[in-house]
Write a protein that holds these residues in place. Sequence first.
Motif, short mmCIF file in Angstrom:
data_model
loop_
_atom_site.label_atom_id
_atom_site.label_comp_id
_atom_site.label_asym_id
_atom_site.label_seq_id
_atom_site.Cartn_x
_atom_site.Cartn_y
_atom_site.Cartn_z
N THR A 56 0.84 -1.19 0.00
CA THR A 56 0.00 0.00 0.00
C THR A 56 0.88 1.24 0.00
O THR A 56 2.03 1.19 0.44
N GLU A 57 0.33 2.32 -0.49
CA GLU A 57 1.02 3.61 -0.44
C GLU A 57 0.57 4.42 0.77
O GLU A 57 1.17 5.43 1.09
N GLU A 58 -0.49 3.97 1.44
CA GLU A 58 -0.98 4.67 2.63
C GLU A 58 0.04 4.55 3.75
O GLU A 58 0.78 3.59 3.84
N LYS A 59 0.04 5.51 4.63
CA LYS A 59 0.96 5.51 5.77
C LYS A 59 0.17 5.35 7.07
O LYS A 59 -0.19 6.33 7.70
N PRO A 60 -0.09 4.11 7.47
CA PRO A 60 -0.81 3.92 8.73
C PRO A 60 0.10 4.17 9.93
O PRO A 60 1.32 4.24 9.80
N ALA A 61 -0.50 4.29 11.09
CA ALA A 61 0.26 4.44 12.32
C ALA A 61 1.08 3.18 12.56
O ALA A 61 0.71 2.09 12.13
N HIS A 62 2.19 3.31 13.24
CA HIS A 62 3.04 2.17 13.54
C HIS A 62 2.31 1.20 14.46
O HIS A 62 1.54 1.60 15.33
N LEU A 63 2.58 -0.07 14.27
CA LEU A 63 1.98 -1.13 15.06
C LEU A 63 3.00 -1.69 16.04
O LEU A 63 4.20 -1.58 15.83
N HIS A 64 2.50 -2.33 17.07
CA HIS A 64 3.32 -3.16 17.94
C HIS A 64 2.72 -4.55 17.85
O HIS A 64 1.60 -4.78 18.28
N LEU A 65 3.48 -5.48 17.25
CA LEU A 65 3.04 -6.87 17.14
C LEU A 65 3.93 -7.72 18.03
O LEU A 65 5.15 -7.65 17.94
N ALA A 66 3.31 -8.54 18.87
CA ALA A 66 4.06 -9.44 19.75
C ALA A 66 3.73 -10.88 19.38
O ALA A 66 2.55 -11.27 19.37
N PHE A 67 4.76 -11.65 19.07
CA PHE A 67 4.62 -13.07 18.72
C PHE A 67 5.05 -13.91 19.90
O PHE A 67 6.04 -13.59 20.58
N ALA A 68 4.34 -15.00 20.15
CA ALA A 68 4.66 -15.90 21.26
C ALA A 68 5.76 -16.87 20.85
O ALA A 68 5.71 -17.45 19.77
N ALA A 69 6.73 -17.03 21.72
CA ALA A 69 7.80 -18.02 21.53
C ALA A 69 7.58 -19.16 22.52
O ALA A 69 7.05 -18.95 23.61
N GLU A 70 8.00 -20.35 22.14
CA GLU A 70 7.88 -21.51 23.01
C GLU A 70 8.94 -21.52 24.09
O GLU A 70 8.76 -22.15 25.14
N ASN A 71 10.07 -20.84 23.83
CA ASN A 71 11.16 -20.83 24.81
C ASN A 71 12.04 -19.61 24.56
O ASN A 71 11.88 -18.89 23.57
N ARG A 72 12.96 -19.38 25.46
CA ARG A 72 13.82 -18.20 25.38
C ARG A 72 14.82 -18.30 24.23
O ARG A 72 15.23 -17.28 23.67
N GLN A 73 15.19 -19.50 23.84
CA GLN A 73 16.09 -19.68 22.72
C GLN A 73 15.46 -19.17 21.42
O GLN A 73 16.15 -18.62 20.56
N GLN A 74 14.15 -19.35 21.28
CA GLN A 74 13.46 -18.82 20.10
C GLN A 74 13.48 -17.30 20.10
O GLN A 74 13.60 -16.68 19.04
#
Length: 125
Positions: A56-74
Amino acid sequence: MFDHVKFGVSDYAASKAFYLKALEPLGVAVAGEGQPTYGVELIGPKSKASLCLFQTEEKPAHLHLAFAAENRQQVDAFYRAALEAGGKDHGAPGLRPHYHANYYAAFVIDPDGHNIEVVCQDPEA
């Protein structure tokens, strides 16, 4: 909690490459893809929820996406992969006790300025 999240990116090829490389340690892969204006759907191996990106050429506001990890090594592997993919450091892997005692996360800024986090909220094994 959600079925999918879809957001626009300014450089489809760069963003697709960034997310595939950065989220590879979590097992995320392409589930489907159409024209850049339709986008790509990314999904993890144990998830029904997906992340979708489209040009897209639109400029949306910045997002904060958090993904779940199974462990700290990930979390650590995500951080290294994201930086290699062109992400910018926004918080190296480590405990964030101000959230809670076992909140282990890393943060990077993606090609469009979005704050991308991977977090493991379990105690270290």
